[in-house]
Design an enzyme around this catalytic site. Structure first.
Site, mmCIF file in Angstrom:
data_model
loop_
_atom_site.group_PDB
_atom_site.id
_atom_site.type_symbol
_atom_site.label_atom_id
_atom_site.label_comp_id
_atom_site.label_asym_id
_atom_site.label_seq_id
_atom_site.Cartn_x
_atom_site.Cartn_y
_atom_site.Cartn_z
ATOM 1 N N ASP A 9 0.870 -1.176 0.000
ATOM 2 C CA ASP A 9 0.000 0.000 0.000
ATOM 3 C C ASP A 9 0.908 1.228 0.000
ATOM 4 O OD1 ASP A 9 0.953 0.232 2.586
ATOM 5 O OD2 ASP A 9 -1.023 0.226 3.552
ATOM 6 N N CYS A 66 3.126 -3.350 4.053
ATOM 7 C CA CYS A 66 2.300 -2.221 4.490
ATOM 8 C C CYS A 66 3.017 -1.594 5.681
ATOM 9 C CB CYS A 66 0.862 -2.653 4.800
ATOM 10 S SG CYS A 66 0.662 -3.789 6.170
ATOM 11 N N THR A 68 2.615 -1.815 9.030
ATOM 12 C CA THR A 68 2.969 -2.771 10.079
ATOM 13 C C THR A 68 3.231 -4.183 9.548
ATOM 14 O OG1 THR A 68 0.649 -3.335 10.385
ATOM 15 C CG2 THR A 68 1.541 -1.571 11.794
ATOM 16 N N HIS A 99 9.871 -24.467 8.146
ATOM 17 C CA HIS A 99 8.846 -25.221 8.884
ATOM 18 C C HIS A 99 7.428 -24.979 8.373
ATOM 19 C CE1 HIS A 99 11.312 -26.160 12.790
ATOM 20 N NE2 HIS A 99 11.952 -26.497 11.674
ATOM 21 N N HIS A 134 6.913 -31.424 9.032
ATOM 22 C CA HIS A 134 6.367 -30.087 8.767
ATOM 23 C C HIS A 134 5.349 -30.126 7.625
ATOM 24 C CE1 HIS A 134 9.263 -28.735 11.622
ATOM 25 N NE2 HIS A 134 10.260 -29.229 10.899
HETATM 26 C C1 RB5 Z 1 -1.792 2.593 6.597
HETATM 27 O O1 RB5 Z 1 -1.866 3.755 7.347
HETATM 28 C C2 RB5 Z 1 -1.657 1.382 7.502
HETATM 29 O O2 RB5 Z 1 -2.815 1.196 8.239
HETATM 30 C C3 RB5 Z 1 -1.325 0.151 6.690
HETATM 31 O O3 RB5 Z 1 -0.178 0.377 5.954
HETATM 32 C C4 RB5 Z 1 -1.039 -1.128 7.473
HETATM 33 O O4 RB5 Z 1 -0.115 -0.900 8.484
HETATM 34 C C5 RB5 Z 1 -2.203 -1.914 7.887
HETATM 35 O O5 RB5 Z 1 -2.086 -2.973 8.497
#
Ligand code: RB5
Length: 144
Positions: A9, A66, A68, A99, A134
């Site tokens: 994203d 993304c 996180t 695994h 596994h």
């Molecule tokens: C975008 O602000 C953020 O929410 C997205 O990149 C991600 O971390 C979602 O899990």
């Protein structure tokens, strides 16, 4: 040549652009499944793009980025046949292949630095599934 489908994203866009030449340098063909700018967008759409491509092409892998890595991994793991691993270190990267036979790597661009991201990617791409017990466990996941 094995294909690596990459997707992100807006939060992961910069890291996606950085990793593409690196993955090519490791000997893979890279296919970009978007996004294509830092304009705000919705990560599940790009998780879907990458996962459908991975499922449609034998011997391919995916990398999703993304902010996180969490949203991408949640979305990717809704696809039967996708085993997406959110990794923040090389040990998780190696074990997710060895695994869990992970076929999609998820990274958080706001969680790890660029050098660590590249190192995780190298370890992940170069690690192999060990099979054996596994495989039995992966088969159970795939039976859900
Ligand atoms: C975008 O602000 C953020 O929410 C997205 O990149 C991600 O971390 C979602 O899990």
């Amino acid at each position: 040549m094995k294909i690596v489908y990459v997707g992100s994203d807006h939060a992961g866009y910069g890291l996606k652009e950085l990793i593409k030449p690196y993955v090519i340098g490791l000997g893979y063909k890279v296919e970009d499944s978007g996004c294509f700018s830092e304009e705000s967008c919705d990560y599940p759409n790009f998780a879907q793009n990458v996962c459908r491509n991975v499922l449609n092409n034998d011997d391919s892998l995916g990398i999703l980025i993304c902010g996180t890595g969490i949203g991408m991994s949640m979305a990717a793991n809704r696809f039967k046949g996708i085993r997406a691993a959110l990794c923040a270190n090389e040990y998780q990267a190696r074990m997710s292949r060895a695994h869990n036979d992970a076929n999609v790597l998820c990274l958080g661009s706001r969680v790890i630095g660029q050098d660590l991201a590249l190192s995780i990617i190298q370890v992940w791409l170069e690690s192999e599934f060990e099979g054996g017990r596994h495989q039995r466990r992966v088969n159970i996941i795939e039976s859900f």
